[in-house]
Design a protein around this motif. Structure first.
Motif, short mmCIF file in Angstrom:
data_model
loop_
_atom_site.label_atom_id
_atom_site.label_comp_id
_atom_site.label_asym_id
_atom_site.label_seq_id
_atom_site.Cartn_x
_atom_site.Cartn_y
_atom_site.Cartn_z
N ILE A 28 -5.51 100.95 -49.88
CA ILE A 28 -4.95 102.46 -49.05
C ILE A 28 -4.37 103.23 -49.78
CG2 ILE A 28 -2.57 102.14 -47.24
CD1 ILE A 28 -3.38 99.97 -46.29
N TYR A 29 -3.90 102.38 -50.78
CA TYR A 29 -3.20 104.10 -51.83
C TYR A 29 -3.98 104.79 -52.75
CZ TYR A 29 -0.07 105.50 -55.58
OH TYR A 29 0.11 106.40 -56.49
N LEU A 30 -4.85 104.19 -52.21
CA LEU A 30 -6.61 104.47 -52.80
C LEU A 30 -6.34 105.79 -51.99
CD1 LEU A 30 -8.38 102.52 -55.64
CD2 LEU A 30 -6.69 104.24 -56.14
N ILE A 31 -7.25 105.94 -50.77
CA ILE A 31 -7.79 106.46 -50.07
C ILE A 31 -6.14 107.41 -49.13
CG2 ILE A 31 -7.52 105.84 -47.22
CD1 ILE A 31 -8.68 103.36 -48.01
N TYR A 62 5.55 110.18 -52.31
CA TYR A 62 6.04 110.13 -50.91
C TYR A 62 5.56 108.29 -51.09
CZ TYR A 62 8.79 108.01 -46.66
OH TYR A 62 9.90 107.63 -45.69
N VAL A 63 4.16 108.03 -50.81
CA VAL A 63 3.33 106.14 -50.61
C VAL A 63 3.80 106.27 -52.45
CG1 VAL A 63 2.18 107.00 -48.96
CG2 VAL A 63 1.54 107.34 -51.51
N VAL A 70 1.45 112.91 -35.89
CA VAL A 70 2.39 113.00 -37.02
C VAL A 70 4.12 112.51 -36.91
CG1 VAL A 70 2.71 113.55 -39.29
CG2 VAL A 70 0.35 113.81 -38.39
N VAL A 71 4.08 113.45 -36.07
CA VAL A 71 5.57 113.52 -36.16
C VAL A 71 5.95 112.27 -35.30
CG1 VAL A 71 7.19 114.74 -34.66
CG2 VAL A 71 6.07 115.98 -35.86
N ALA A 72 5.45 111.89 -33.93
CA ALA A 72 5.91 110.88 -33.42
C ALA A 72 5.36 109.06 -34.19
CB ALA A 72 4.31 110.54 -32.10
N LEU A 73 4.31 109.38 -34.75
CA LEU A 73 4.45 108.37 -35.20
C LEU A 73 5.71 107.60 -36.58
CD1 LEU A 73 1.12 107.64 -36.64
CD2 LEU A 73 1.83 106.00 -35.33
N PHE A 74 5.52 108.98 -37.22
CA PHE A 74 7.09 109.25 -38.54
C PHE A 74 8.56 109.17 -37.82
CE2 PHE A 74 9.60 111.85 -41.47
CZ PHE A 74 9.48 110.49 -42.60
N PHE A 75 8.56 110.13 -36.90
CA PHE A 75 10.44 109.81 -36.76
C PHE A 75 9.87 108.05 -35.97
CE2 PHE A 75 10.00 113.92 -37.97
CZ PHE A 75 11.29 114.73 -38.18
N GLY A 76 9.33 107.98 -34.69
CA GLY A 76 9.54 107.56 -33.81
C GLY A 76 9.85 106.04 -35.15
N SER A 77 9.01 105.93 -35.65
CA SER A 77 9.72 104.24 -37.16
C SER A 77 10.57 104.59 -37.60
CB SER A 77 8.96 103.92 -37.95
OG SER A 77 7.59 105.20 -38.77
N GLY A 78 10.96 106.17 -38.16
CA GLY A 78 12.39 106.36 -38.74
C GLY A 78 13.26 105.60 -38.22
N ILE A 79 13.92 106.57 -37.02
CA ILE A 79 14.71 106.98 -35.67
C ILE A 79 15.24 105.25 -35.21
CG2 ILE A 79 15.11 107.12 -33.20
CD1 ILE A 79 13.82 110.46 -33.66
N ILE A 80 13.93 104.10 -34.84
CA ILE A 80 14.63 103.10 -34.63
C ILE A 80 14.61 102.10 -35.45
CG2 ILE A 80 12.82 100.41 -34.10
CD1 ILE A 80 11.30 102.26 -32.36
N THR A 81 14.21 102.50 -37.20
CA THR A 81 14.98 101.55 -38.22
C THR A 81 16.35 101.98 -38.45
OG1 THR A 81 12.46 101.38 -38.92
CG2 THR A 81 14.18 100.82 -40.61
N TYR A 82 16.56 103.43 -38.58
CA TYR A 82 18.04 103.52 -39.16
C TYR A 82 18.35 103.92 -38.18
CZ TYR A 82 15.79 103.96 -43.31
OH TYR A 82 14.50 103.98 -44.54
N THR A 113 6.31 104.68 -44.53
CA THR A 113 5.79 104.35 -45.52
C THR A 113 4.27 104.51 -45.72
OG1 THR A 113 6.16 101.93 -45.79
CG2 THR A 113 7.85 103.78 -46.81
N VAL A 114 3.66 103.29 -44.76
CA VAL A 114 2.33 103.65 -45.52
C VAL A 114 0.96 103.75 -44.76
CG1 VAL A 114 0.68 101.66 -45.74
CG2 VAL A 114 2.48 101.29 -46.82
N VAL A 115 1.53 103.43 -42.89
CA VAL A 115 0.26 103.62 -42.27
C VAL A 115 0.53 105.29 -41.54
CG1 VAL A 115 -0.09 103.55 -39.42
CG2 VAL A 115 0.71 101.00 -40.75
N THR A 116 1.58 105.84 -41.17
CA THR A 116 1.36 107.54 -41.27
C THR A 116 0.55 107.71 -42.98
OG1 THR A 116 3.29 107.02 -39.88
CG2 THR A 116 2.78 109.42 -40.46
N PRO A 117 1.14 108.13 -43.64
CA PRO A 117 0.53 109.03 -44.62
C PRO A 117 -1.18 108.53 -44.67
CG PRO A 117 1.96 107.93 -45.57
CD PRO A 117 3.01 106.75 -44.24
N MET A 118 -1.77 107.02 -44.46
CA MET A 118 -2.85 107.07 -44.44
C MET A 118 -3.55 107.88 -43.20
SD MET A 118 -4.82 103.13 -44.47
CE MET A 118 -4.28 102.97 -42.13
N PHE A 119 -2.67 107.36 -42.29
CA PHE A 119 -3.88 108.37 -40.39
C PHE A 119 -4.00 109.87 -40.74
CE2 PHE A 119 -4.00 104.62 -39.33
CZ PHE A 119 -5.23 103.60 -38.52
#
Length: 319
Positions: free
Chosen positions: A42-45, A81-82, A255-267, A287-293
């Protein structure tokens, strides 16, 4: 015994830890090798795909526009970031020693927060770029000139630096006098604050205030921009024009939905509803899924990027 190491730390006069233990995914010890291989791939991708987007947005003349200038910045940001979290995770999966020094943990959290804020602001700027392009097309070249775009990008990169110097210092000035085991794969705010002994009410209020300022407000601004964008698109007389406008915006919106959605729920969710397993799962998203996709989303849903990528690969094959 938790094996915690304690001493008087120079940040304050409390007895504090000198190192943390990142438990990561130690609860699935039989999958360590599998997880190491998966996260390494994943990191290499992430690094290679985002590097490819940086190259084509900087070298292809058809992509020398503000939209792709910000996309190139965004791809570089994703690599940074990753790289704050994944290399440490890979190291911990590979070796038995999962310790991270007190200062190492503080440093990791600081860069994670600064780059996270940069991502929030950069996604907001990208939404503003699309808003101007679609809602005020005649003024677009005047508003989004080179100088203004550079100023916006620089602002995104440096805006979180001063805030999170003080914020990180305050978190790691808390007394840590109990366990030193962080049930997480990197030094994120919730698991670190959970280990602090004493009253953490003020720091928790500050977490909500900062999360509201740098996560929720930008998210609402983006939603407001897209409500106006969608309203304008629906008024376009040409079906082709509507289709092209939607294609350039839909990638960014996903991308916005993936990143902000998980971030808002977490914090933003209450402390009482936090659990280590849920936090780790949500953290994997931003940290992983959004940057990969992200590269995949932008390439598949953007014809200009797809064409530029094909041209680049064709040139490489001809060499």
């Amino acid at each position: 015994m938790d094996g915690s190491t304690q001493q008087i730390h120079p940040l304050n006069n409390h007895s504090t830890l000198v190192e943390f233990i990142l438990l990561g995914f130690s609860d699935v010890s039989n999958l360590q090798k599998f997880l190491f291989g998966m996260f390494l791939i994943i990191y290499l991708i992430i690094v290679m795909s985002n590097s490819l987007i940086i190259i084509i947005t900087w070298t292809d003349s058809s992509l020398q526009t503000p939209m792709y200038f910000f996309l190139g910045n965004f791809s570089f940001l994703e690599i940074c970031y990753v790289s704050v979290t994944l290399p440490r995770l890979l190291t911990n999966l590979y070796r038995q020693d999962k310790s991270i020094s007190f200062m190492g943990c503080a440093t990791q959290m600081y860069f994670f927060l600064v780059l996270g804020v940069t991502e929030c602001f950069l996604l907001t700027v990208m939404a503003y770029d699309r808003y101007v392009a679609i809602c005020s097309p005649l003024l677009y070249p005047l508003i989004m000139n080179n100088s203004f775009c550079i100023q916006l990008a620089v602002g995104c990169w440096i805006s979180g630096v001063p805030v999170h110097v003080g914020f990180t210092y305050w978190i790691f000035s808390l007394p840590f006098c109990g366990s030193n085991e962080l049930n997480h794969f990197f030094c994120d705010i919730p698991p670190v604050v959970a280990l602090a002994c004493g009253d953490t009410f003020k720091i928790e209020i500050l977490i909500y205030v900062i999360a509201l300022s740098v996560v929720t407000i930008p998210f609402l601004l983006i939603l407001g921009s897209y409500m106006k964008i969608i309203s304008t698109i629906l008024k376009l007389p040409s079906a082709t024009g509507r289709s092209k406008a939607f294609s350039t915006c839909s990638s960014h919106l996903i991308v916005v939905a993936l990143f902000f959605g998980s971030g808002i729920i977490t914090y933003m969710r209450p402390k009482s509803s936090h659990s280590a397993r849920t936090d780790k799962f949500l953290s994997l998203f931003y940290t992983v899924v959004t940057p990969m996709f992200n590269p995949l989303i932008y390439c598949l849903r953007n014809k200009d990027v797809t064409i530029a990528l094909k041209k680049f690969l064709l040139r490489r094959n001809m060499l």
